[in-house]
Design a protein around this motif. Structure first.
Motif, PDB file in Angstrom:
ATOM      1  N   THR A 221       0.808  -1.222   0.000  1.00  0.00           N
ATOM      2  CA  THR A 221       0.000   0.000   0.000  1.00  0.00           C
ATOM      3  C   THR A 221       0.843   1.275   0.000  1.00  0.00           C
ATOM      4  O   THR A 221       0.295   2.374  -0.012  1.00  0.00           O
ATOM      5  CB  THR A 221      -0.931   0.028   1.229  1.00  0.00           C
ATOM      6  OG1 THR A 221      -0.128   0.056   2.422  1.00  0.00           O
ATOM      7  CG2 THR A 221      -1.840  -1.195   1.253  1.00  0.00           C
ATOM      8  N   MET A 222       2.146   1.139   0.006  1.00  0.00           N
ATOM      9  CA  MET A 222       2.998   2.324   0.084  1.00  0.00           C
ATOM     10  C   MET A 222       2.894   3.205  -1.162  1.00  0.00           C
ATOM     11  O   MET A 222       2.965   4.437  -1.072  1.00  0.00           O
ATOM     12  CB  MET A 222       4.446   1.903   0.310  1.00  0.00           C
ATOM     13  CG  MET A 222       4.711   1.352   1.701  1.00  0.00           C
ATOM     14  SD  MET A 222       4.466   2.574   3.017  1.00  0.00           S
ATOM     15  CE  MET A 222       5.936   3.579   2.833  1.00  0.00           C
ATOM     16  N   LYS A 223       2.717   2.609  -2.308  1.00  0.00           N
ATOM     17  CA  LYS A 223       2.626   3.404  -3.539  1.00  0.00           C
ATOM     18  C   LYS A 223       1.463   4.388  -3.469  1.00  0.00           C
ATOM     19  O   LYS A 223       1.622   5.574  -3.799  1.00  0.00           O
ATOM     20  CB  LYS A 223       2.455   2.477  -4.746  1.00  0.00           C
ATOM     21  CG  LYS A 223       2.307   3.218  -6.068  1.00  0.00           C
ATOM     22  CD  LYS A 223       2.135   2.248  -7.231  1.00  0.00           C
ATOM     23  CE  LYS A 223       1.917   3.007  -8.537  1.00  0.00           C
ATOM     24  NZ  LYS A 223       1.748   2.092  -9.683  1.00  0.00           N
ATOM     25  N   ALA A 224       0.313   3.923  -3.026  1.00  0.00           N
ATOM     26  CA  ALA A 224      -0.858   4.796  -2.930  1.00  0.00           C
ATOM     27  C   ALA A 224      -0.625   5.925  -1.927  1.00  0.00           C
ATOM     28  O   ALA A 224      -1.071   7.060  -2.134  1.00  0.00           O
ATOM     29  CB  ALA A 224      -2.088   3.979  -2.542  1.00  0.00           C
ATOM     30  N   GLU A 225       0.046   5.620  -0.835  1.00  0.00           N
ATOM     31  CA  GLU A 225       0.361   6.641   0.164  1.00  0.00           C
ATOM     32  C   GLU A 225       1.191   7.761  -0.450  1.00  0.00           C
ATOM     33  O   GLU A 225       0.907   8.942  -0.262  1.00  0.00           O
ATOM     34  CB  GLU A 225       1.138   6.009   1.329  1.00  0.00           C
ATOM     35  CG  GLU A 225       0.329   5.087   2.199  1.00  0.00           C
ATOM     36  CD  GLU A 225      -0.507   5.831   3.223  1.00  0.00           C
ATOM     37  OE1 GLU A 225      -0.359   7.071   3.350  1.00  0.00           O
ATOM     38  OE2 GLU A 225      -1.316   5.177   3.892  1.00  0.00           O
ATOM     39  N   TRP A 226       2.229   7.394  -1.185  1.00  0.00           N
ATOM     40  CA  TRP A 226       3.093   8.398  -1.780  1.00  0.00           C
ATOM     41  C   TRP A 226       2.372   9.201  -2.859  1.00  0.00           C
ATOM     42  O   TRP A 226       2.564  10.414  -2.963  1.00  0.00           O
ATOM     43  CB  TRP A 226       4.331   7.734  -2.384  1.00  0.00           C
ATOM     44  CG  TRP A 226       5.408   7.465  -1.397  1.00  0.00           C
ATOM     45  CD1 TRP A 226       5.679   8.175  -0.270  1.00  0.00           C
ATOM     46  CD2 TRP A 226       6.373   6.416  -1.453  1.00  0.00           C
ATOM     47  NE1 TRP A 226       6.752   7.626   0.386  1.00  0.00           N
ATOM     48  CE2 TRP A 226       7.198   6.554  -0.308  1.00  0.00           C
ATOM     49  CE3 TRP A 226       6.628   5.379  -2.335  1.00  0.00           C
ATOM     50  CZ2 TRP A 226       8.257   5.687  -0.045  1.00  0.00           C
ATOM     51  CZ3 TRP A 226       7.685   4.523  -2.078  1.00  0.00           C
ATOM     52  CH2 TRP A 226       8.484   4.666  -0.942  1.00  0.00           C
ATOM     53  N   GLN A 227       1.578   8.531  -3.655  1.00  0.00           N
ATOM     54  CA  GLN A 227       0.907   9.238  -4.745  1.00  0.00           C
ATOM     55  C   GLN A 227      -0.006  10.328  -4.206  1.00  0.00           C
ATOM     56  O   GLN A 227      -0.131  11.392  -4.815  1.00  0.00           O
ATOM     57  CB  GLN A 227       0.153   8.249  -5.635  1.00  0.00           C
ATOM     58  CG  GLN A 227       1.098   7.384  -6.442  1.00  0.00           C
ATOM     59  CD  GLN A 227       0.416   6.525  -7.489  1.00  0.00           C
ATOM     60  OE1 GLN A 227       1.070   6.032  -8.397  1.00  0.00           O
ATOM     61  NE2 GLN A 227      -0.886   6.323  -7.368  1.00  0.00           N
ATOM     62  N   VAL A 239       8.990   2.641  -6.560  1.00  0.00           N
ATOM     63  CA  VAL A 239       8.594   2.285  -5.193  1.00  0.00           C
ATOM     64  C   VAL A 239       9.470   1.151  -4.673  1.00  0.00           C
ATOM     65  O   VAL A 239       9.983   1.202  -3.547  1.00  0.00           O
ATOM     66  CB  VAL A 239       7.102   1.899  -5.137  1.00  0.00           C
ATOM     67  CG1 VAL A 239       6.730   1.347  -3.756  1.00  0.00           C
ATOM     68  CG2 VAL A 239       6.229   3.100  -5.472  1.00  0.00           C
ATOM     69  N   GLU A 240       9.643   0.128  -5.496  1.00  0.00           N
ATOM     70  CA  GLU A 240      10.456  -1.019  -5.074  1.00  0.00           C
ATOM     71  C   GLU A 240      11.898  -0.605  -4.810  1.00  0.00           C
ATOM     72  O   GLU A 240      12.529  -1.087  -3.859  1.00  0.00           O
ATOM     73  CB  GLU A 240      10.401  -2.112  -6.138  1.00  0.00           C
ATOM     74  CG  GLU A 240       9.040  -2.813  -6.221  1.00  0.00           C
ATOM     75  CD  GLU A 240       8.987  -3.858  -7.311  1.00  0.00           C
ATOM     76  OE1 GLU A 240       9.937  -3.893  -8.135  1.00  0.00           O
ATOM     77  OE2 GLU A 240       8.010  -4.618  -7.361  1.00  0.00           O
ATOM     78  N   GLY A 244      13.465  -0.861  -1.200  1.00  0.00           N
ATOM     79  CA  GLY A 244      14.628  -1.750  -1.102  1.00  0.00           C
ATOM     80  C   GLY A 244      15.806  -1.056  -0.438  1.00  0.00           C
ATOM     81  O   GLY A 244      16.492  -1.643   0.412  1.00  0.00           O
ATOM     82  N   ALA A 245      16.036   0.197  -0.802  1.00  0.00           N
ATOM     83  CA  ALA A 245      17.145   0.954  -0.222  1.00  0.00           C
ATOM     84  C   ALA A 245      16.922   1.186   1.268  1.00  0.00           C
ATOM     85  O   ALA A 245      17.861   1.085   2.074  1.00  0.00           O
ATOM     86  CB  ALA A 245      17.300   2.282  -0.952  1.00  0.00           C
ATOM     87  N   TRP A 246      15.677   1.484   1.639  1.00  0.00           N
ATOM     88  CA  TRP A 246      15.384   1.742   3.054  1.00  0.00           C
ATOM     89  C   TRP A 246      15.484   0.464   3.885  1.00  0.00           C
ATOM     90  O   TRP A 246      15.949   0.492   5.025  1.00  0.00           O
ATOM     91  CB  TRP A 246      14.009   2.379   3.199  1.00  0.00           C
ATOM     92  CG  TRP A 246      14.033   3.850   2.927  1.00  0.00           C
ATOM     93  CD1 TRP A 246      15.033   4.731   3.242  1.00  0.00           C
ATOM     94  CD2 TRP A 246      13.028   4.615   2.274  1.00  0.00           C
ATOM     95  NE1 TRP A 246      14.721   5.995   2.833  1.00  0.00           N
ATOM     96  CE2 TRP A 246      13.489   5.971   2.244  1.00  0.00           C
ATOM     97  CE3 TRP A 246      11.784   4.323   1.723  1.00  0.00           C
ATOM     98  CZ2 TRP A 246      12.737   7.005   1.687  1.00  0.00           C
ATOM     99  CZ3 TRP A 246      11.037   5.346   1.178  1.00  0.00           C
ATOM    100  CH2 TRP A 246      11.513   6.666   1.150  1.00  0.00           C
TER     101      TRP A 246
END
Length: 418
Positions: A221-227, A239-240, A244-246
């Motif tokens: 659900t992170m993509k929707a949060e950022w958008q 997003v991936e 991944g970096a975090w």
């Protein structure tokens, strides 16, 4: 790296604990109200007052001796918080620079233009009136009636005010009951927070906040949060890459709950709390100041983050739908039903109303979950919860006639003294 595996009980207790609901209230009074909002990351605001406003129920369930005026004092007198958004919530003032980035992106929208053909004239009218008169509410403007329906208001000036607020030109100076009273942002926001963060800072901030807010954040659900927060599209690959970096840097850890397939994100700083809970211990700083939730039940707001939006089903196997906007004939439970937290589980619900003419708090209906044991400990804890809730309302009486369980009703009548 393999996800951390936790039990369903640990997941429940962690989410409840992050939000200050378990094992009991750990904040107190006006100072505790501010501490609770910061710890919870945000508190959703909502106007209906069948019992009390949703945000007041949220804070009452977390703060000892909470009174509704504490929220308004912290936000509008002390300027520690600001309210913002289509999903209306109260946020710490330190969040403002990142929302300012969001607001700058909203300036590109044409909402006012769509509803108000001569929108520039109306915007200038609003600005001139505010400069002349100081803080003003929608009712203070003599605007033309809209020709098209907008949920933001019936007048051209109402739409302009709302959009100027969403775009950051205005902020809420205070509320008259629940009505917004606006002023220019520069007259309200503390100078040290009145700047626009960079895009990278904002992405980083909202990534952390999205996880911290719910405790366990489903990774998908992170993509929707950022958008929404950044106001632009994010590709799946971006997003991936960012996630991944975090995860690689140790900012987030992955979690799976026994019996489930979903992968959740948790802040690395919260892993110690998960480990304590898995061992049956209470994490550091979580001890309640007074009673715990086994000694005294807590009633959740219909919009409480731990149970709203189908989270009650996932965490507690508790089916809950807020039916305030459902036609009466189609409601399964009632107009304003509150889930009941007992220990670390949702065990019941009740429909209620507060009659302000008589100062009587009425329990209209009460339902137990099938696996709930109704004994003397349950009755005592429910009575204590009702007494505390009634005192927050300044009720003179609690009417429990809507409860069908005869022994429970008799015990409450005998025990509840205000």
């Amino acid at each position: 790296m393999q996800p951390i595996n936790i039990s369903q009980q640990t997941a429940r207790r962690f989410v409840l604990g992050k939000q200050g609901l378990w094992p009991g209230r750990r904040w107190k009074g006006k100072t505790g109200t501010a501490e609770a909002i910061r710890a919870c990351e945000a508190v959703q605001l909502d106007p209906p007052t069948m019992i009390a406003r949703s945000h007041d129920i949220v804070l009452h369930s977390r703060v000892i001796n909470y009174q509704p005026e504490y929220l308004y004092q912290a936000a509008y007198a002390d300027r520690e918080f600001f309210d913002y958004g289509g999903w209306l919530a109260m946020y710490p003032m330190a969040d403002l620079p990142y929302w300012r980035f969001h607001q700058e992106r909203r300036l590109q929208a044409e909402y006012v233009k769509y509803f108000v053909p001569k929108h520039q004239e109306v915007l200038e009218q609003v600005r001139a009136e505010l400069r002349k008169n100081g803080p003003m509410g929608n009712r203070d403007f003599d605007g033309q009636r809209l020709k098209l329906h907008s949920y933001r208001g019936r007048k051209e000036t109402a739409v302009a005010l709302f959009d100027m607020w969403l775009c950051g030109e205005l902020m809420i100076h205070h509320r008259d009951r629940f009505e917004r009273v606006y002023d220019f942002r520069e007259n309200i926001a503390p100078q040290k927070y009145d700047y626009v963060a960079t895009e990278e800072e904002t992405i980083d901030f909202f990534a952390r906040k999205a996880v911290a807010f719910v405790g366990l954040k489903r990774e998908g659900t992170m993509k929707a949060e950022w958008q929404y927060s950044i106001q632009r599209d994010f590709s799946k690959a971006e997003v991936e890459k960012r996630l991944g970096a975090w995860k690689e840097s140790g900012r987030f850890e992955q979690v799976q709950i026994e019996g489930g397939r979903d992968v959740y994100l948790v802040l690395s700083e919260d892993v110690a709390a998960l480990e304590s809970l898995e061992k049956g211990k209470i994490p550091k700083g979580w001890n309640p100041k007074e009673t715990n939730t086994l000694e005294e039940m807590t009633f959740l707001s219909p919009l409480d983050i731990v149970s709203a939006r189908k989270r009650a089903k996932k965490l507690f196997d508790f089916e809950y739908i807020w039916e305030v906007y459902t036609p009466a004939s189609k409601r399964r439970w009632g107009y304003y039903v509150l889930p009941v937290l007992y220990g670390d589980d949702l065990v019941a619900r009740f429909d209620a109303k507060f009659d302000r003419a008589t100062n009587i708090f009425h329990i209209l209906s009460f339902w137990l979950e099938e696996d709930t044991t109704l004994d003397s400990a349950f009755a005592d804890a429910f009575a204590k919860g009702l007494i505390r809730f009634a005192k927050m309302l300044n009720a003179k009486k609690v009417d429990v006639s809507g409860i069908k369980q005869a022994k429970l009703k008799a015990h409450l009548k005998q025990t509840i003294k205000l």
